[in-house]
Design a protein around this motif. Structure first.
Motif, mmCIF file in Angstrom:
data_model
loop_
_atom_site.group_PDB
_atom_site.id
_atom_site.type_symbol
_atom_site.label_atom_id
_atom_site.label_comp_id
_atom_site.label_asym_id
_atom_site.label_seq_id
_atom_site.Cartn_x
_atom_site.Cartn_y
_atom_site.Cartn_z
ATOM 1 N N ASP A 588 0.826 -1.211 0.000
ATOM 2 C CA ASP A 588 0.000 0.000 0.000
ATOM 3 C C ASP A 588 0.859 1.260 0.000
ATOM 4 N N VAL A 589 1.941 1.248 0.762
ATOM 5 C CA VAL A 589 2.743 2.457 0.953
ATOM 6 C C VAL A 589 3.776 2.655 -0.158
ATOM 7 N N LEU A 590 4.380 1.570 -0.622
ATOM 8 C CA LEU A 590 5.526 1.683 -1.523
ATOM 9 C C LEU A 590 5.180 1.513 -2.996
ATOM 10 N N ASP A 591 4.062 0.913 -3.329
ATOM 11 C CA ASP A 591 3.685 0.736 -4.728
ATOM 12 C C ASP A 591 2.910 1.976 -5.188
ATOM 13 N N GLN A 592 3.672 3.091 -5.263
ATOM 14 C CA GLN A 592 3.036 4.400 -5.443
ATOM 15 C C GLN A 592 3.938 5.339 -6.239
ATOM 16 N N PRO A 593 3.344 6.306 -6.942
ATOM 17 C CA PRO A 593 4.153 7.431 -7.441
ATOM 18 C C PRO A 593 4.660 8.236 -6.247
ATOM 19 N N MET A 594 5.909 8.663 -6.304
ATOM 20 C CA MET A 594 6.502 9.427 -5.214
ATOM 21 C C MET A 594 6.541 10.906 -5.593
ATOM 22 N N TYR A 595 6.229 11.754 -4.601
ATOM 23 C CA TYR A 595 6.149 13.188 -4.812
ATOM 24 C C TYR A 595 7.153 13.918 -3.928
ATOM 25 N N GLY A 596 7.569 15.098 -4.409
ATOM 26 C CA GLY A 596 8.413 15.992 -3.642
ATOM 27 C C GLY A 596 8.185 17.399 -4.135
ATOM 28 N N MET A 597 9.135 18.277 -3.905
ATOM 29 C CA MET A 597 9.084 19.592 -4.527
ATOM 30 C C MET A 597 9.517 19.464 -5.993
#
Length: 654
Positions: A588-597
């Motif tokens: 749930d937590v890691l199979d995701q698009p990652m966001y930042g600035m």
């Protein structure tokens, strides 16, 4: 006379740093066990080699083992993949196969040390003429027993099930191919060993010499045991329906098929035994104080990692030598002579509390780019601060900054320092102390270079190069304020693998699962929060003068413990990754698009409609995590040559 094949021993010596010289100088086929164990120096070098597989909690758990970057705390530049080759950077994006290489190499590397430990136990003996007594030998053999148990724990933590030898195996014995031992069976064996050794090893070596620091102690035994039993009680391996019917070669179930609530009680008991023994041995949380006697949470949490090992009361298990220089260089901005790409994730930035203990972001709408903001917390992602953020602390991020309020003494006699300048993006102000010990953001003052950081595209510390933080943040956790990469200055500190703060949180979690409502749960959770300078849980006013936060019921307490682990133990020894695994939350937590600035941003703007604005949530990486990734695969060559080895769950599926 037993003879070691020189080539075989030389392979060992490549891994045994302190053994290298005497092995290199030995003529072929003449070095014998008698020669090694009849010489004090060679025998001690052999023991040193057995210790050599203890992970380096700085650069080792980052680059070699990959545990720190497989969670969602630390975020190395994905472009380092071109230099790192196969390994955990590839695994983050789903390039993980049964023939992938792994620098951690526990399947092959740990058994080498285990066999070497058994050889020591079988061959070491007193050397009265060289000052080695029977008591010395017995102690060193117990150290080897500890390392055997510890290495087996590292193996099953990674693989779930491994071949097991409870003594020195005959290399000519056909029984070497014996398949894997079930997880719970290994846990029980390791537990028995560690309990026994906790009664035989010293609680500390410091009464002899600081040169002995890092050698096995009774406290280390109990620390490893407590963490192991917490893992063993957790949903991943405690009646997990995913593994129903999955068996080893001999037909035994690899993991327990039914939930056992008693495992949580067993874990809670082990955690409390560790805490009691640690307290009796003089261990405590690191606390630093202001002039008025109040806790300075900034300096307290900072010094957990920087007090010298023999003075650090919180450290329970340390590796004396570690790669903190590489770690700090990669956490230093590129324009300040660093390799500036060891960042942190936006979700970690989001996880820290506000100064008043409130939660800034309650959840996300579909992905990490759209947070549900807790408006009552005062948190906002729009605008820039009008005032400096000043706190009562000796922790000084803004030394040398011409516009900072630095080292000012208040009417109460306490030192006050600035943690965020006027004009700081509002996301970063009014946050709890641990936030400022972890996050380096764009336009924060960087005193080692006497300037602000400049992370925008084509700026000195920014992209598009690989040595820039792809998330828009650099890591500060475990980085010394006194380090200066440009001058090669990196103050020494030990590598802490287990500490008392974790033990408190482990105990609170286990106790909440087996005995919800037990007052010890909030007692130990609040000791962490008190030291961190955030409001404690309960009713009324806490020891820091904050209004306490009420928790109702077991699930609210559970979520509070999860959140506290997230921020207190972030960027430490892969703990976050192991937590996500054992809780069955990694998919749930890691199979995701990652966001930042906005890594490509060129404007100091927070306009969400401006593609050049830096201060806006922007996707920079797509993480992949499948159910099979919960366990490390056995390398395919090992499966091919040993028909008794059964691959980890789901890895053989198309």
């Amino acid at each position: 006379m037993k003879k070691l094949n020189y080539i075989f021993l030389f392979c060992f010596s490549l891994l045994f740093t302190n053994c290298q010289d005497f092995i290199d100088n030995a003529p072929d086929d003449t070095l014998t066990m008698e020669m090694v164990f009849n010489d004090k120096t060679r025998m001690e070098d052999w023991l040193s080699g057995v210790y050599n597989k203890i992970p380096d909690p700085y650069w080792g758990l980052m680059k070699d083992y990959g545990y720190d970057l497989l969670g969602d705390d630390l975020d190395p530049s994905q472009r380092w993949e071109q230099f790192w080759g196969d390994g955990a950077l590839k695994y983050r994006t789903g390039q993980w196969y049964t023939n992938s290489s792994w620098s951690g190499d526990l399947w092959a590397g740990a058994p080498i040390r285990i066999r070497s430990a058994y050889q020591f136990i079988e061959n070491a003996h007193a050397l009265p003429n060289q000052g080695v007594t029977e008591s010395d030998i017995e102690m060193m053999k117990n150290e080897c027993r500890f390392l055997i148990a510890y290495y087996y724990w590292l193996m099953i933590e990674a693989y779930g099930s491994v071949p097991f030898f409870d003594g020195l195996a005959n290399v000519n014995d056909d029984n070497l191919m014996r398949g894997q031992e079930p997880f719970d069976s290994m846990v029980d064996w390791i537990d028995t060993q560690l309990v026994d050794l906790s009664k035989k090893l010293p609680e500390s070596w410091l009464n002899k010499s600081t040169q002995f620091y890092g050698r096995a102690t009774s406290i280390m035994c109990l620390a490893v045991r407590a963490r192991m039993l917490l893992f063993a009680a957790s949903p991943l391996v405690n009646g997990n329906e995913w593994y129903k019917g999955f068996k080893n070669y001999d037909g035994r179930e690899r993991f327990a098929q039914s939930y056992d609530a008693n495992k949580w009680k067993r874990a809670a008991t082990a955690c409390k035994e560790l805490i009691d023994a640690a307290h009796a041995a003089g261990h405590d949380l690191i606390r630093e104080y202001n002039a008025d006697g109040s806790i300075d949470p900034f300096m307290s949490c900072y010094n957990v990692f920087f007090l010298r090992g023999d003075l650090n009361k919180e450290a329970l298990f340390c590796r004396a030598d570690c790669g903190f220089t590489d770690y700090e260089n990669h956490s230093t901005p590129r324009g300040a002579s660093g390799n500036g790409g060891l960042g942190i994730t936006q979700t970690l930035v989001d996880a820290f509390y506000m100064k008043d203990g409130s939660i800034p972001i309650s959840s996300y709408k579909g992905n990490y780019g759209t947070p549900n903001i807790n408006t009552e917390s005062g948190y906002t992602e729009r605008g820039f601060s009008a005032q400096k953020d000043i706190r009562k602390t000796k922790y000084n991020l803004y030394r040398g900054c011409p516009n900072a309020t630095v080292d000012s003494v208040g009417a109460d006699g306490c030192t006050y320092n600035q943690v965020a300048a006027a004009g700081t993006y509002n996301m970063y102000v009014n946050r709890e102390p641990r936030f400022y010990l972890t996050v380096m953001w764009n336009r924060q003052w960087y005193h080692q270079a006497d300037r602000e950081t400049q992370f925008m595209s084509n700026e000195p510390d920014g992209g598009p190069t690989h040595d820039a933080p792809q998330s828009g943040y650099l890591n500060r956790k475990k980085v010394s304020l006194e380090q200066k990469s440009r001058d090669g200055i990196h103050p020494y500190r030990p590598g802490i693998l287990y500490r008392l703060g974790e033990a408190y949180l482990n105990y609170a979690e286990a106790l909440n699962e087996c005995d919800p409502g037990n007052p010890d749960i909030l007692k130990y959770l609040n000791l962490i929060r008190e030291r961190a300078g955030v409001p404690q849980y309960g009713t009324g006013t806490d020891s820091n003068g904050f209004k306490m936060i009420t928790l109702n019921g077991q699930d609210e307490v559970r979520q509070a413990i999860y959140r506290e682990r997230r921020v207190e133990l972030c960027c430490e020894d892969g703990i976050r990754y192991f937590d996500l695994r054992r809780w069955k939350k990694a998919e749930d937590v890691l199979d995701q698009p990652m966001y930042g600035m906005n890594f490509s941003g060129t404007k100091l703007s927070d306009d969400p409609n401006d593609q050049n604005a830096y201060f806006k949530r922007t996707q920079y990486l797509v993480r992949k995590y499948e159910r099979k990734y919960y366990w490390w695969p056995v390398h395919q060559t090992e499966v091919d040559k040993d028909p008794t080895i059964v691959q980890a769950p789901f890895w053989n599926e198309e």
